[in-house]
Design an enzyme around this catalytic site. Sequence first.
Site, PDB file in Angstrom:
ATOM      1  CG  ASP A  46     135.885  56.674  49.630  1.00 36.19           C
ATOM      2  OD1 ASP A  46     136.462  57.642  50.147  1.00 36.19           O
ATOM      3  OD2 ASP A  46     135.555  55.654  50.270  1.00 36.19           O
TER       4      ASP A  46
ATOM      5  CD  GLU B  58     141.418  54.560  51.779  1.00 36.13           C
ATOM      6  OE1 GLU B  58     140.465  55.345  51.677  1.00 36.13           O
ATOM      7  OE2 GLU B  58     141.796  54.093  52.862  1.00 36.13           O
TER       8      GLU B  58
END
Length: 516
Positions: A176, A43
């Site tokens: 994250d 990602e």
Amino acid sequence: MLNPKVAYMVWMTCLGLTLPSQAQSNDYRPSYHFTPDQYWMNEPNGLIKIGSTWHLFFQHNPTANVWGNICWGHATSTDLMHWAHKPTAIADENGVEAFTGTAYYDPNNASGLGDSANPPYLAWFTGYTVSSQTQDQRLAFSVDNGATWTKFQGNPIISTSQEAPHDITGGLESRDPKVFFHRQSGNWIMVLAHGGQDKLSFWTSADTINWTWQSDLKSTSINGLSSDITGWEVPDMFELPVEGTEETTWVVMMTPAEGSPAGGNGVLAITGSFDGKSFTADPVDASTMWLNNGRDFDGALSWVNVPASDGRRIIAAVMNSYGSNPPTTTWKGMLSFPRTLSLKKVGTQQHFVQQPITELDTISTSLQTLENQTITPGQTLLSSIRGTALDVRVAFYPDAGSVLSLAVRKGASEQTVIKYTQSDATLSVDRTESGDTSYDPAASGVHTAKLEEDDTGLVSIRVLVDTCSVEVFGGQGEAVISDLIFPSDSSDGLALEVTGGNAVLQSVDVRSVSLE
């Protein structure tokens, strides 16, 4: 983001248990979707605009075509179309890999890592210690407009021991970081994902370095959220205008590992209020909260520091839900085409809507247009067009009971079919005959999304076709399906047909897309 499925696929690859793939002259490399120069990508990270330059960072293995040795890859662009590959931005070193995170500008030098004449850009990321498999939060900074990045000497800025009261996994599932400056409270905000607990935690800081826990957003506190939606990862958070009003609302976007409409991971967004310490979610509607009904849209983030004169919220995700399995040999993982995200009322419901960014028009050329033409059963239109990189736009009025079909990447025995079924207002992508689907059990089948006719009975569909992908935007962008496909080079045909009744084509525009 660490996905157990990815770890399994890495072991399969290491054991030599990969599936055969058909030969391709270009290794399926896309024409206009971003891919790493070589090797593994998952990602996007730290999406930020600095001056006239868009920065794309991404999870990257610079040494192999599988997940591992994770660092921040880096590419830049002035138009979000043409990308220049740059050296690794944040490297894995000393047994600590650089997992997902975000970037932001520190204009007042709150961090003290620049100076008043040259404030720094900051990047927060999760440090993954390979030996213990634990995760903590770290900081890097740039004083040369994002060209190079230096790790903060005081890392980690949130240690596993500081996370411990809020993380029952012992540091295995806290990652994250999404960080932004909250103007209303004057604090910096960090949002952390706790996949093993299905929650987000919210932290505040005055200096971007020292952080205090404030609250948790748990799945049980979101009215209407299914308990099947688990494994929360990759949070993003921002204010978004509600089109047609003077209002804005807070949005939390995240990627659950399970529970998406197509199965497995997917990206959802919820609205709510934020007081600088805690987020209160509005009740969710399962029919509108998912941003994509396809299999290949994972870990979406948005670009920050975009000037108000632009005003767009632009998001992108990685297109790959199959780990190292896809039949590419020099690269794995590609970026979805960037799209705007907005919030508006469609019919009687409030929807998140997405549209490909308008910069796509600068690299496309019209091949064929049709206007005010009726297509009847037995007819085939667009069959003279060949292409593997296309932007196809169709607006039509369907008869009751009709099914309009657009076949792309069509060959002798291969095609990917986008359909609109009027009777149940369903948009679908059928990959059953799309090409090589042997690499993963989830690589075939049909993905669907609800798409109602507008008030006049019009249906609009836009299809972005590339070497190994289709991305379909229905209506105003309230229905989106993104999927990987792996057809042979020779499958480059197109066909528009209808069954069960006629369709009046208000307009058709087929455009060839090329970066050259």
